[in-house]
Scaffold this motif. Structure first.
Motif, PDB file in Angstrom:
ATOM      1  N   LEU A  13      28.135  35.231  44.496  1.00  0.00           N
ATOM      2  CA  LEU A  13      27.801  34.494  43.059  1.00  0.00           C
ATOM      3  C   LEU A  13      28.910  33.010  43.673  1.00  0.00           C
ATOM      4  O   LEU A  13      30.118  33.053  43.827  1.00  0.00           O
ATOM      5  N   HIS A  14      27.743  31.649  43.667  1.00  0.00           N
ATOM      6  CA  HIS A  14      28.259  30.697  44.137  1.00  0.00           C
ATOM      7  C   HIS A  14      28.380  29.599  43.051  1.00  0.00           C
ATOM      8  O   HIS A  14      27.503  29.201  42.668  1.00  0.00           O
ATOM      9  N   LEU A  15      29.792  29.117  42.665  1.00  0.00           N
ATOM     10  CA  LEU A  15      30.028  28.091  41.372  1.00  0.00           C
ATOM     11  C   LEU A  15      30.927  27.101  41.753  1.00  0.00           C
ATOM     12  O   LEU A  15      31.399  26.969  40.209  1.00  0.00           O
ATOM     13  N   ILE A  37      30.327  38.121  47.387  1.00  0.00           N
ATOM     14  CA  ILE A  37      31.392  37.081  47.565  1.00  0.00           C
ATOM     15  C   ILE A  37      31.650  36.211  45.946  1.00  0.00           C
ATOM     16  O   ILE A  37      30.092  36.767  45.693  1.00  0.00           O
ATOM     17  N   ILE A  38      32.290  35.685  45.845  1.00  0.00           N
ATOM     18  CA  ILE A  38      32.419  35.541  44.877  1.00  0.00           C
ATOM     19  C   ILE A  38      32.989  33.852  45.141  1.00  0.00           C
ATOM     20  O   ILE A  38      34.763  33.993  45.411  1.00  0.00           O
ATOM     21  N   LEU A  53      38.008  41.059  38.041  1.00  0.00           N
ATOM     22  CA  LEU A  53      37.453  41.072  39.596  1.00  0.00           C
ATOM     23  C   LEU A  53      38.308  42.478  40.242  1.00  0.00           C
ATOM     24  O   LEU A  53      37.420  42.950  41.694  1.00  0.00           O
ATOM     25  N   LEU A  54      39.330  42.794  39.879  1.00  0.00           N
ATOM     26  CA  LEU A  54      39.791  43.945  40.761  1.00  0.00           C
ATOM     27  C   LEU A  54      38.935  45.300  40.511  1.00  0.00           C
ATOM     28  O   LEU A  54      39.264  46.275  41.044  1.00  0.00           O
ATOM     29  N   ASN A  55      37.894  44.986  39.577  1.00  0.00           N
ATOM     30  CA  ASN A  55      37.128  46.755  39.573  1.00  0.00           C
ATOM     31  C   ASN A  55      35.884  46.326  40.532  1.00  0.00           C
ATOM     32  O   ASN A  55      35.124  47.208  40.515  1.00  0.00           O
ATOM     33  N   LEU A  56      35.970  45.479  41.353  1.00  0.00           N
ATOM     34  CA  LEU A  56      34.776  45.413  42.165  1.00  0.00           C
ATOM     35  C   LEU A  56      35.033  45.311  43.660  1.00  0.00           C
ATOM     36  O   LEU A  56      35.476  44.590  44.104  1.00  0.00           O
ATOM     37  N   SER A  57      34.887  46.739  44.037  1.00  0.00           N
ATOM     38  CA  SER A  57      35.509  47.603  44.973  1.00  0.00           C
ATOM     39  C   SER A  57      34.678  46.874  46.299  1.00  0.00           C
ATOM     40  O   SER A  57      34.907  46.666  47.381  1.00  0.00           O
ATOM     41  N   SER A  58      33.282  46.274  45.964  1.00  0.00           N
ATOM     42  CA  SER A  58      32.081  45.619  47.036  1.00  0.00           C
ATOM     43  C   SER A  58      33.082  43.912  47.441  1.00  0.00           C
ATOM     44  O   SER A  58      32.448  43.382  48.256  1.00  0.00           O
ATOM     45  N   ILE A  62      36.558  36.489  48.130  1.00  0.00           N
ATOM     46  CA  ILE A  62      37.222  36.334  46.202  1.00  0.00           C
ATOM     47  C   ILE A  62      37.499  34.603  47.263  1.00  0.00           C
ATOM     48  O   ILE A  62      39.228  34.336  47.446  1.00  0.00           O
ATOM     49  N   ASP A  63      37.314  33.576  45.790  1.00  0.00           N
ATOM     50  CA  ASP A  63      38.103  32.266  45.559  1.00  0.00           C
ATOM     51  C   ASP A  63      37.673  31.684  44.175  1.00  0.00           C
ATOM     52  O   ASP A  63      36.631  31.302  43.692  1.00  0.00           O
ATOM     53  N   VAL A  64      39.004  31.865  43.818  1.00  0.00           N
ATOM     54  CA  VAL A  64      39.085  31.052  42.490  1.00  0.00           C
ATOM     55  C   VAL A  64      40.408  29.462  42.715  1.00  0.00           C
ATOM     56  O   VAL A  64      40.966  29.536  41.597  1.00  0.00           O
ATOM     57  N   SER A  65      40.373  29.383  43.645  1.00  0.00           N
ATOM     58  CA  SER A  65      41.391  28.240  44.234  1.00  0.00           C
ATOM     59  C   SER A  65      40.918  27.207  43.425  1.00  0.00           C
ATOM     60  O   SER A  65      39.390  26.807  42.238  1.00  0.00           O
ATOM     61  N   SER A  66      41.988  26.097  42.827  1.00  0.00           N
ATOM     62  CA  SER A  66      41.181  24.792  41.888  1.00  0.00           C
ATOM     63  C   SER A  66      40.907  24.856  41.116  1.00  0.00           C
ATOM     64  O   SER A  66      39.876  24.508  40.667  1.00  0.00           O
ATOM     65  N   ASN A  67      41.041  25.653  40.144  1.00  0.00           N
ATOM     66  CA  ASN A  67      41.539  25.744  38.463  1.00  0.00           C
ATOM     67  C   ASN A  67      42.613  25.814  38.545  1.00  0.00           C
ATOM     68  O   ASN A  67      43.642  25.096  38.179  1.00  0.00           O
ATOM     69  N   LYS A  68      42.586  26.139  37.134  1.00  0.00           N
ATOM     70  CA  LYS A  68      43.939  26.027  35.850  1.00  0.00           C
ATOM     71  C   LYS A  68      44.211  27.083  35.253  1.00  0.00           C
ATOM     72  O   LYS A  68      44.728  27.355  34.415  1.00  0.00           O
TER      73      LYS A  68
END
Length: 527
Positions: A13-15, A37-38, A53-58, A62-68
């Motif tokens: 998932l690429h957003l 991949i997210i 996110l912590l429940n997705l064992s696969s 993880i990239d959630v940077s540069s948000n709020k």
């Protein structure tokens, strides 16, 4: 976001950078059981850390940077067995689970205990520029961290000691108090970077710091350290930056600066140091030649925020921060102390020196004539001393000099206002009672006389020119009158014209007769 709940087959998932906002907590984690991949970085999601996110064992990435995102990171990250890449910082990218950068991520509160469990795998840890508080735990020494950056937070208490293999420790701009551990050098002998600036540390610099033979950056500025600077520092042949400003150090400078062969930034300003500035200051070899950042350090600075190329230098009356430029900054700041004695002429050996600040001391003597050797100097502050005699005219050849302050001294005579010196205004030379000439209002003795003599010479030249013009004009008029007058007079009446030319003919005939007789006489004698 409901459309994503129907995509159960997704593995990636690429957003990133899509201008998305709102909360990411409403996503159904059951739908993403195959997700490996997210990436939702560089958006405007505003919510707490996504627990689902912590429940997705696969998950591998993880990239959630540069948000709020805000609040504390939920426990459970250590339970993701396949996670290899974790990007959480607002501005920094991470290269693997062995590196965790959460700098400038608006994290507050104390560090939870579970965090130290996942930290056992880390080598690089940056939590800088947050609002973390509390005491750092003792288990920090049991974690195999290589580089630690807890700078710009609200941590307090005594200074913790990491494991012996630590290479970089940045605890600057916090509220740590107490003294530096007496055995810090023995505990971390391989340390390359030690930054404790901007805390409330008291006491002395322990002698054991001499065990850190690989130390390259030592910054313990802006604290309340006392007594003298330990001589054990002169074992640091690899030291590049020494920042001890704004403390309460006393005594004189006893350094054998020739041993500090790699030093290119020296800042001991705003202390109670006294005595004369030693001539060995001219032995700082790294300030007399070009330097190049080693590939190892370059990679290190890029990969880890705390040790990127940055340095704050006080110049032009303010703090200037050099970023990704530190390896090129060559500076000496010994301002605001009690140094006395003459201006250290040996400084002129440091040909690559860029910033020199010796202001607010009791230095006497004159600026050396060979100051032109500092041909890369960009900032020079010698204000508020007791310097006297004339200002060296060789300063005019410092073509890179952009800031100059010689105010509040005892300089005399005329300012050498030529070349580069003409770029500075009156404040650069103010409050020198015997100094005169531009750009000051005060005129030098003899300036009025010179001006009067100059005006007199100009007037004389103008008068002479006027006389010469009339002289040649009168000659011309006289010549024209002598030639044209007879023709004008004789042309009035024909009888006068005939009489005039009869007289001329008689004169010419008489002259020719005399010439012939003279020629015959000469010929007779030769015979």
């Amino acid at each position: 976001m409901e459309v994503f709940n129907k995509l159960s087959f997704l593995t990636e998932l690429h957003l990133q950078d899509c201008g998305l906002s709102g909360s990411i907590s409403s996503l159904n984690p059951i739908i993403f059981t195959s997700l490996s991949i997210i990436s939702i970085s560089s958006n405007s999601f505003r919510s707490k850390f996504p627990i689902w996110l912590l429940n997705l064992s696969s998950l591998v990435y993880i990239d959630v940077s540069s948000n709020k995102l805000y609040g504390q990171i939920s426990p459970g990250l250590e339970e993701l067995p396949n996670l290899q890449h974790l990007y959480l910082s607002k501005n920094k990218n991470l290269t693997g689970i062995n590196t965790l950068a959460l700098s400038n991520a608006s994290i507050s509160g104390s560090i939870p205990n579970w965090f130290w469990n996942i930290s056992s795998q880390l080598r690089f840890l940056s939590l800088s520029f947050n609002k973390l508080q509390g005491h750092l735990p003792n288990q920090l020494s049991r974690i195999s961290l290589t580089f630690i950056d807890f700078s710009s937070n609200l941590f307090e208490g005594s200074i913790p000691l990491p494991n012996p293999g630590c290479l970089g420790l940045d605890l600057s701009k916090n509220k740590f108090f107490g003294s530096i551990p007496a055995k810090i050098g023995e505990s971390m002998p391989n340390l390359k970077f030690l930054l404790f600036s901007g805390n409330q540390i008291t006491g002395i610099i322990p002698e054991s710091i001499g065990y850190m033979s690989s130390l390259e950056i030592l910054d313990i500025s802006r604290n309340s350290l006392t007594t003298s600077i330990p001589s054990s520092i002169i074992a640091f042949t690899s030291l590049r930056i020494l920042e001890l400003r704004s403390n309460a150090f006393s005594g004189g400078l006893l350094f054998y600066f020739s041993n500090l062969s790699s030093l290119h930034t020296l800042d001991l300003a705003e202390n109670n140091l006294s005595g004369s500035i030693p001539s060995t200051l001219g032995d700082l070899k790294a300030m007399a030649k070009k330097k190049y950042l080693s590939p190892y350090l370059y990679r290190l600075y890029i990969s880890f925020k705390s040790f990127e190329d940055s340095l704050t230098v006080k110049t032009k009356g303010q703090d200037l921060e050099y970023i990704e430029f530190l390896s090129l900054v060559v500076s000496i700041d010994l301002s605001s102390s009690n140094y006395s004695g003459e201006f250290p002429k040996e400084i002129t050996k440091l040909s690559t020196l860029m910033i020199l600040n010796l202001s607010r001391n009791n230095i006497i003597g004159s600026i050396p004539q060979n100051i032109w050797r500092l041909h890369e100097l960009t900032s020079l502050d010698l204000s508020s001393n007791n310097l006297f005699e004339i200002i060296s005219s060789s300063m005019s050849s410092l073509t890179f000099l952009g800031y100059l302050n010689l105010s509040n001294n005892n300089f005399s005579s005329k300012i050498p206002f030529i070349e580069q010196m003409t770029t500075f205004d009156e404040p650069a030379f103010a409050r020198n009672t015997c100094l005169c000439g531009p750009p000051l209002i005060a005129k030098c003795q003899g300036d009025d006389l010179d001006q009067r003599q100059g005006k007199s010479n100009i007037d004389d030249e103008n008068d002479n020119g006027f006389i010469d013009q009339w002289f040649y004009l009168s000659i011309g008029l006289g010549f024209a009158t002598g030639i044209l007058s007879p023709f004008f007079i004789l042309g009035i009446k024909k009888s006068w014209c005939d009489a005039y030319f009869n007289v001329v003919d008689k004169i010419i005939d008489k002259s020719l007769g005399l010439r012939r007789r003279g020629t015959i006489g000469r010929n007779h004698r030769w015979q």
